[in-house]
Design an enzyme around this catalytic site. Structure first.
Site, mmCIF file in Angstrom:
data_model
loop_
_atom_site.group_PDB
_atom_site.id
_atom_site.type_symbol
_atom_site.label_atom_id
_atom_site.label_comp_id
_atom_site.label_asym_id
_atom_site.label_seq_id
_atom_site.Cartn_x
_atom_site.Cartn_y
_atom_site.Cartn_z
ATOM 1 N N CYS A 1 0.789 -1.235 0.000
ATOM 2 C CA CYS A 1 0.000 0.000 0.000
ATOM 3 C C CYS A 1 0.819 1.283 0.000
ATOM 4 C CB CYS A 1 -1.005 0.002 1.149
ATOM 5 S SG CYS A 1 -0.304 0.174 2.812
ATOM 6 N N HIS B 1 -2.637 1.045 7.348
ATOM 7 C CA HIS B 1 -2.936 1.088 5.916
ATOM 8 C C HIS B 1 -2.963 2.522 5.417
ATOM 9 C CE1 HIS B 1 -4.462 0.179 2.013
ATOM 10 N NE2 HIS B 1 -5.547 0.898 2.205
ATOM 11 N N ASP C 1 -7.698 4.507 -3.616
ATOM 12 C CA ASP C 1 -6.843 3.534 -2.936
ATOM 13 C C ASP C 1 -6.474 2.426 -3.925
ATOM 14 O OD1 ASP C 1 -5.556 1.769 -1.276
ATOM 15 O OD2 ASP C 1 -7.104 1.753 0.268
#
Length: 284
Positions: A73, A112, A129
């Site tokens: 991420c 995250h 995202d």
């Protein structure tokens, strides 16, 4: 301070196959987001070696754009954030608690990275995202609004508000998971929580610390076993340890075990477009 000038927008867009307009508008945001999701795989090979990947723009370009690799991420969303800023979007980096697999939000740390994106002239902010390693991930950015169900390239998402634990509103991203009925259609599904977050801005230095922790802590899930995924039109492919899972848009799921290291490397190259570093053990 923006790092957008350190990224090569031309090379990035060519790599993900985006040939559309280069404007700071919603159509471009959606198109680039989806192209990124389909163009760059999610993988944890560095963390599997207990090495924190670099988040420097030049290193992200070398690995995710020029190299036959992907990332997780912090890499994906740092890269996307820089590119969106280069196109003229406003981007705020957020930190979220992943709640997939738990009922207690407070049991998970904020590890995250996700993005709040502002489109010039549009009062509605969007959540973007491209780095969430789950089948409930966004394929396109969705409006940050409660009570609105979003359909993003075949997936369904919504936001709900949770009871506040402090001065800021607590948001939850949920994904709809359908089930196949007797005639094969998707029905009887449910909304599943993905991650919770507030709109408190996080900075690059914050994610440098989180990145190091997730990539080197022996208790981190990313240091335990191989985790690779790729999204294509009509299917989602996941290699978790030695288990290869293909989930199709109609809900059909196919699974098989990868036999050994040689096959794992072959699957990474042929199915995910990833060239694993020489000498590393994939099936730990």
């Amino acid at each position: 301070m923006s790092d957008s000038g350190a990224f090569d927008l031309d090379q990035y867009l060519a790599h993900i196959g985006w040939e559309g307009e280069r404007r700071a508008d919603l159509a471009t945001l959606r198109g680039v987001h989806l192209a990124h999701m389909r163009g760059i795989p999610f993988e944890n090979l560095d963390a599997l070696r207990r090495t924190a990947p670099s988040l420097e723009p030049a290193d992200l370009m070398a690995k995710l754009v020029h190299g036959r690799r992907g990332g997780y991420c912090y890499e994906h969303n740092t890269l996307l954030a820089g590119m969106l800023e280069a196109l003229g979007f406003g981007v705020t980096r957020l930190a979220a608690r992943v709640v997939v697999g738990t009922d207690r939000i407070e049991s998970r740390p904020r590890t995250h990275m996700t993005l709040l994106v502002e489109v010039p002239g549009d009062p509605q902010p969007y959540l973007a995202d491209v780095g969430f390693g789950a089948i409930g991930a966004l394929l396109e950015p969705v409006p940050l609004a409660v009570g609105v169900e979003s359909h993003d390239a075949g997936r369904r998402h919504r936001f709900v508000h949770l009871p506040q634990r402090g001065p800021l509103e607590l948001w939850m991203l949920e994904a709809y998971a359908g089930e196949k009925g007797e005639k094969g259609e998707q029905d009887g599904g449910s909304w599943l929580a993905q991650y919770a977050f507030t709109l408190e801005p996080f900075e690059r230095v914050d994610f440098e610390v989180i990145n190091w922790h997730i990539a080197t802590n022996p208790r981190s899930p990313f240091t335990q076993r191989l985790f690779v995924q790729r999204v294509a039109a009509g299917r989602h492919l996941l290699l978790h340890g030695s288990l290869l899972t293909e989930t199709r848009a109609d809900g059909e799921v196919r699974e098989r075990e990868v036999a050994d290291e040689a096959e794992a490397r072959r699957v990474l190259e042929e199915e995910f477009g990833i060239e694993a570093p020489d000498g590393m053990t994939l099936l730990v």
